[in-house]
Design a protein around this motif. Structure first.
Motif, short mmCIF file in Angstrom:
data_model
loop_
_atom_site.label_atom_id
_atom_site.label_comp_id
_atom_site.label_asym_id
_atom_site.label_seq_id
_atom_site.Cartn_x
_atom_site.Cartn_y
_atom_site.Cartn_z
N ASP A 54 0.84 -1.19 0.00
CA ASP A 54 0.00 0.00 0.00
C ASP A 54 0.87 1.24 0.00
O ASP A 54 1.90 1.30 0.69
N ARG A 55 0.46 2.22 -0.80
CA ARG A 55 1.07 3.55 -0.79
C ARG A 55 -0.08 4.55 -0.78
O ARG A 55 -0.82 4.67 -1.76
N ASP A 56 -0.23 5.22 0.35
CA ASP A 56 -1.36 6.15 0.51
C ASP A 56 -1.32 7.21 -0.60
O ASP A 56 -0.29 7.86 -0.79
N LEU A 68 -2.68 9.99 -0.54
CA LEU A 68 -2.60 11.33 0.06
C LEU A 68 -1.15 11.77 0.11
O LEU A 68 -0.28 11.06 0.63
N ARG A 69 -0.87 12.94 -0.43
CA ARG A 69 0.48 13.51 -0.41
C ARG A 69 0.53 14.60 0.66
O ARG A 69 -0.39 15.41 0.78
N SER A 117 4.17 10.46 0.35
CA SER A 117 2.93 9.76 0.66
C SER A 117 2.73 9.81 2.17
O SER A 117 3.70 9.80 2.93
N ALA A 118 1.48 9.85 2.61
CA ALA A 118 1.22 9.90 4.05
C ALA A 118 1.75 8.66 4.75
O ALA A 118 2.21 8.73 5.90
N SER A 119 1.71 7.50 4.07
CA SER A 119 2.23 6.27 4.65
C SER A 119 2.46 5.25 3.54
O SER A 119 1.91 5.38 2.44
N THR A 120 3.28 4.24 3.84
CA THR A 120 3.44 3.08 2.97
C THR A 120 3.44 1.84 3.84
O THR A 120 3.80 1.89 5.02
N THR A 121 3.06 0.69 3.26
CA THR A 121 3.01 -0.57 3.99
C THR A 121 3.68 -1.66 3.16
O THR A 121 3.50 -1.70 1.93
N GLY A 154 5.41 8.10 4.14
CA GLY A 154 5.72 6.96 3.29
C GLY A 154 7.19 6.83 2.94
O GLY A 154 7.92 7.81 2.79
#
Length: 207
Positions: free
Chosen positions: A49-51, A53-54, A70-74, A174
């Protein structure tokens, strides 16, 4: 150094780590099912996952094109007997880890606590796995600026190492390789005592 005083010294548990051998059929099924790729740190990974949202880059931008994240990555991250450790590295952002299966040991060098070269860094080590009553962790957070490494533990007869250590990692903001670096030997010698360097230098990335 550890909140689990029964932990053994940090010497390699797998004499032939990182050998480019074929994985067992059991592990290869996991690699194929999750579409895992070899990670530069060791082990395998895949970004899941790559949010979209920037957000503004909270770190010092390195160029005009480096202004947001990115707000977050998983990711999924897997250690196996053939790729049994992840070399010391750090990220500028915080990383939330969630245990999935297997057992491993993490080592954290709190380099951010001795910025400016004053004194030696605190070292923390712990086991991740399902036995929370014995102090094993199923969730743990590594803040930005700290070096971390990990390695697979033997299964103790329970079978985990046959399938490897599988975890998930969420990086906030991210992940970008611009925010990542590997620990170098000269930096390790600056942060740690001679005895600690002898005990842990096998977890440095081989260039």
């Amino acid at each position: 150094m550890s909140n689990q005083p029964n932990l053994k010294p940090l010497y390699p548990p797998h004499p032939s780590q990182q050998e480019p051998e074929e994985e067992s059929p059991q592990i290869q099924k996991t690699v194929d099912a999750l579409s895992l790729l070899p990670h530069p740190e060791g082990g395998y990974y895949v970004e899941t996952d790559r949010d979209p949202l920037r957000i503004p880059n909270p770190f010092a931008p390195t160029s005009d094109t480096d202004k947001d994240r990115s707000a977050s990555t998983t990711i999924f991250y897997l250690l196996t007997p053939n790729r049994s450790f992840g070399a010391f590295h750090r990220n500028k952002g915080r990383t939330v880890h969630v245990w999935q299966r297997g057992r491993g040991r993490y080592v954290i060098i709190h380099a951010d606590e001795v910025e400016g070269g004053k004194g030696k860094a605190r070292v923390e080590t712990f086991v991740v796995g399902p036995d929370v009553a014995a102090g094993e962790r199923m969730q743990w957070v590594v803040e930005g600026g700290k070096y971390k490494a990990s390695f697979l533990l033997e299964d103790g007869g329970s079978g985990e190492s046959k399938e490897g250590l599988l975890i998930s990692e969420v990086v906030v903001p991210g992940f970008e390789f611009a925010d990542h670096d590997f620990l170098r030997r000269e930096k390790m010698e600056e942060l740690l005592t001679e005895e600690q360097v002898r005990e842990m230098d096998w977890m440095l990335r081989v260039e």
